[in-house]
Write an enzyme that holds these catalytic residues in place. Structure first.
Site, PDB file in Angstrom:
ATOM      1  N   HIS A   1      48.468  34.588  50.698  1.00 11.42           N
ATOM      2  CA  HIS A   1      47.569  34.356  49.429  1.00 11.42           C
ATOM      3  C   HIS A   1      46.846  33.294  49.346  1.00 11.42           C
ATOM      4  O   HIS A   1      45.483  33.183  49.109  1.00 11.42           O
ATOM      5  CB  HIS A   1      48.640  34.620  48.375  1.00 11.42           C
ATOM      6  N   GLU A   2      47.520  32.089  49.394  1.00 10.13           N
ATOM      7  CA  GLU A   2      46.892  30.876  49.208  1.00 10.13           C
ATOM      8  C   GLU A   2      45.983  30.335  50.424  1.00 10.13           C
ATOM      9  O   GLU A   2      44.890  29.890  50.201  1.00 10.13           O
ATOM     10  CB  GLU A   2      47.869  29.670  49.112  1.00 10.13           C
TER      11      GLU A   2
ATOM     12  N   HIS B   1      42.784  31.783  49.381  1.00 11.76           N
ATOM     13  CA  HIS B   1      41.842  30.992  48.582  1.00 11.76           C
ATOM     14  C   HIS B   1      41.192  29.940  49.507  1.00 11.76           C
ATOM     15  O   HIS B   1      40.162  29.611  49.152  1.00 11.76           O
ATOM     16  CB  HIS B   1      42.665  30.246  47.535  1.00 11.76           C
TER      17      HIS B   1
ATOM     18  N   GLU C   1      40.008  34.831  43.298  1.00 13.04           N
ATOM     19  CA  GLU C   1      41.458  35.742  43.391  1.00 13.04           C
ATOM     20  C   GLU C   1      41.147  37.034  44.335  1.00 13.04           C
ATOM     21  O   GLU C   1      41.844  37.257  44.839  1.00 13.04           O
ATOM     22  CB  GLU C   1      41.725  36.118  42.199  1.00 13.04           C
TER      23      GLU C   1
END
Lengths: 497, 497
Positions: free
Chosen positions: A261-262, A265, A291
């Protein structure tokens, strides 16, 4: 020196202080010794004040006027002027004294919230939240708005988004998701989540997190991976984008899915156009677009069946044998379990958007004076019952769970749901353009996928508004349909509905 | 608000930028990804300019005038005004344009030096060094001086120190050390340094470095230990003082003695008086006093016989058996080997000061126009022959070895020798006040020793000039005698002279 060059030099120095601030925060959350925390707040205060000072100066005002009336300036300069003007207006319309008081209020409010959450005591936190809401209402008047007053708050996180648009999209989500979740709850076939909670040594999780980041295309020469309590990614500049994670030895999902997830980003920040460096356009288009990138990676890559067909054997090896008695099907079903739950940040992809919608509806009602702060706990629980059929036992796992309200970040929550919606729209177009998407994910061949995302999203930084990004990439405005059909398909199959 | 309070607020904001700069540097040397280096230089440039700007402003000038004529201000304010006035004078007497050019010159000069050192090519570096020296000569004229022009450079690193004093002290050192080193060279009894070069896993060295830092009283709640290429300690503020080290698996001294050395620096910074935080007095008194603290720990604790009587068995355990066939006596003798060598930073405690004196004499001759830059290599080698009886084969291991000249840090070297001298003076007094010094070191009971050092040195920060620190602690001015008798004693015993 031309006015354009003076302007660019000026915004570059603001950008340098912003980079400094990012490092001060990153360090505070990963490396800073305990006793250094108090003085760090003071240093952060001084650097933040300098950014505020530079962004509200007469010098900047004159430079902005200069570049705005010069039609020969570059597109990057034009866009930078728009972005800086917005910040200038925001900072100068709110009286400096009131802003300063608010900064102190929000830091006290966060402390009060921490205690209130720990002792399940909404009443003790209520006066702070009332002051925060009152301040926000005042700023809405200072800044002005069209349509619903909440539009002013939305604009801070998702430029161009409005209550009028969101209401339509969110109703569409509710219509499909509320019954779909009930079908999932009542399905005969249910996963056994316990198969996931086998021991997985931290050092090995760290290695695998590293490997997954490399698989998705994260560049370790322009970044690093560190440990923290509340994971985040921070783009100091495109050549220095840092990912953080945390490790739970009996729940590998925290680190592995969290890192992906990170990492999503981070890929965004690493691929912002090099020519934008040092300008305000060298940033994400919006929180929602940001996001969309983390969720695309986490959900459409990191929870993809093909991805795990290849990587489950790898995970088994890293875990040192503790998953040997878990079949792929049981593993994959458990990894995609969906069920109503109380805590937003632990929610699965099927239920997540309803958590967001609940918050959006309460925020909207607060800022149109339909409800008061004191009614929040009751209203919260009513909506939990309505959307999920469950009611939290305490406010700590209800209305007190998120840091956003204590910090005054009203208008932020919708970006999380928009991120899902955008991600699904982008994925639909991507699969159209790269038809062997599934095969590539399974083979760990993500290059073309990341390249598509860079061309359509990353490299533009803040040169485009969020709706332009989505329109230019997909030919459509924001549209919940791709997300809804993805969810319907996936959960119908998984739960044999 | 009183002028005093305005002044203190103003210097506090300067201090916050200095702390920021320290973090930017620490991060650049320990954590920064490779591709982020270039942009980091730009950010450091902006923050440095802000410090320069704040230190040369009319606002500061007025505040300084205000507090200087107000006799009711506190001692800390008075001292802060003196320290800030010095920086103000320094920055304002040198034309800003020339200073800016010099900053760019010195960064180009460092790059040229790196290449010259690598290819053993003094000629290619000479033009840079000539410009640096020319600039420094100009600044000496701008800033003014009493006595020898070199005094102006000395004052930057060791306030109050002069050529007149140093000449006396350094002659005294030469008179004793040159023949003593020759005695050691010719002694029959010689150590076998090879006994030290046994394999010692990095992870275990890291644990032991950690333990040694705790032994000497370093507070890990106000600091941390990281890896780097050129180890250093940095005091961001007294509650955030970071040590760095590097690990060599076949030479444990690099990490272990290096960490104790940097730990000595760090103890100083952690124990600066809390009431000084945010003021310019919250810093070391001088580079020499700072070095006295690292050398005290490295030499009088970390190379102390009793310390190793206790810790050699510990080291053996950490090293996992690879030292099992090395006796304590062989180990300890090897650890204290003394012999002429080319490289200052690798020199032992007996020969170290002569390396410094050689550089001091060359710098002094440069700035009194007795020699020119082009003569440096020849003069260097002549002095090596005279002091050590050896001549380097290349300029890379001679005149090109240090970064100080390429960076323009003329006047810095004497602080290293002064650090040794101060350390021995302080130790002599400390042993007088705490007679069971040796026993305590052997027992790892360093608390009272650190407390003595805190009371006499650390807590005063920059409230005292270096000569006041030494005089107040020992009742004497700077005096080489304690160092010389320590060295004579130790090496006579070790080498059976």
């Amino acid at each position: 020196m031309s006015v354009e060059q003076q302007f660019l030099d000026y915004v570059k120095s603001i950008n340098h202080y912003i980079q400094t601030l990012q490092l001060l925060y990153w360090d505070a959350r990963t490396k800073l010794p305990k006793k250094g925390q108090e003085e760090r707040s003071n240093v952060i205060g001084t650097v933040s004040q300098q950014i505020h000072h530079l962004t509200t100066s007469d010098e900047l005002k004159h430079l902005l006027e200069g570049v705005q009336k010069d039609e020969t300036v570059s597109d990057v300069t034009k866009r930078s002027a728009i972005l800086v003007q917005k910040k200038y207006d925001e900072f100068t319309k709110i009286p400096a004294e009131e802003y300063k008081e608010y900064i102190m209020l929000s830091s006290r409010s966060e402390l009060a919230w921490e205690q209130a959450k720990e002792s399940n005591d909404f009443e003790s936190f209520k006066p702070y939240l009332e002051k925060i809401v009152a301040y926000k209402k005042k700023t809405i008047e200072y800044l002005g708005y069209e349509g619903h007053p909440y539009n002013c708050l939305l604009d801070d996180f998702e430029p161009g988004m409005t209550v009028e648009k969101l209401d339509v999209i969110f109703e569409q989500l509710k219509e499909v998701l509320i019954p779909l979740i009930q079908d999932v709850v009542q399905a005969d076939r249910q996963p056994d989540a316990n198969v996931l909670f086998h021991h997985f040594p931290k050092a090995e999780q760290e290695k695998l997190s590293h490997a997954f980041l490399e698989t998705i295309g994260y560049d370790f020469e322009a970044g690093r991976l560190d440990e923290t309590v509340h994971p985040f990614a921070t783009g100091i500049n495109r050549n220095d984008v840092r990912v953080t994670t945390k490790y739970n030895e009996t729940d590998f999902r925290v680190a592995l899915l969290g890192t992906i997830h990170e990492g999503g980003h981070a890929l965004y920040e690493q691929n912002i156009g090099e020519h934008l460096i040092g300008t305000p356009a060298s940033a994400a288009s919006s929180f929602g677009i940001h996001e969309s990138q983390s969720l695309f990676m986490e959900k459409f890559v990191g929870q993809n069946e093909g991805f795990w067909k290849t990587n489950y054997p790898v995970l088994k090896k890293y875990a040192g044998g503790s998953f040997d008695d878990v079949s792929f099907d049981d593993f994959y079903f458990a990894l995609n379990e969906a069920k109503p739950s109380f805590i937003r940040i632990e929610a699965d992809e099927l239920t997540y958007c309803l958590h967001v919608i609940l918050r959006y509806e309460l925020e909207k009602a607060l800022f149109s004076n339909e409800i008061q702060v004191e009614e929040l706990p009751t209203k919260w629980n009513e909506k939990m019952e309505e959307y999920f059929g469950i009611v939290p036992n305490t406010d700590s796992e209800g209305v007190l769970q998120d840091v956003h309200w204590p910090s005054g970040m009203f208008g932020y929550f919708p970006s999380y749901a928009l991120g899902y919606i955008y991600a699904a729209q982008l994925k639909q177009q991507l699969v159209h353009d790269i038809p062997d998407f599934e095969e590539r994910i399974q083979n760990g061949d993500i290059k073309a996928i990341t390249a598509w995302m860079t061309m359509n999203v990353h490299e533009h930084g803040a040169m485009k508004e969020p709706r332009e990004i989505i329109y230019d990439a997909t030919g459509e405005d924001v549209n919940a349909e791709p997300l809804l059909s993805y969810l319907k398909d996936k959960y119908t199959k998984l739960y044999h509905l």
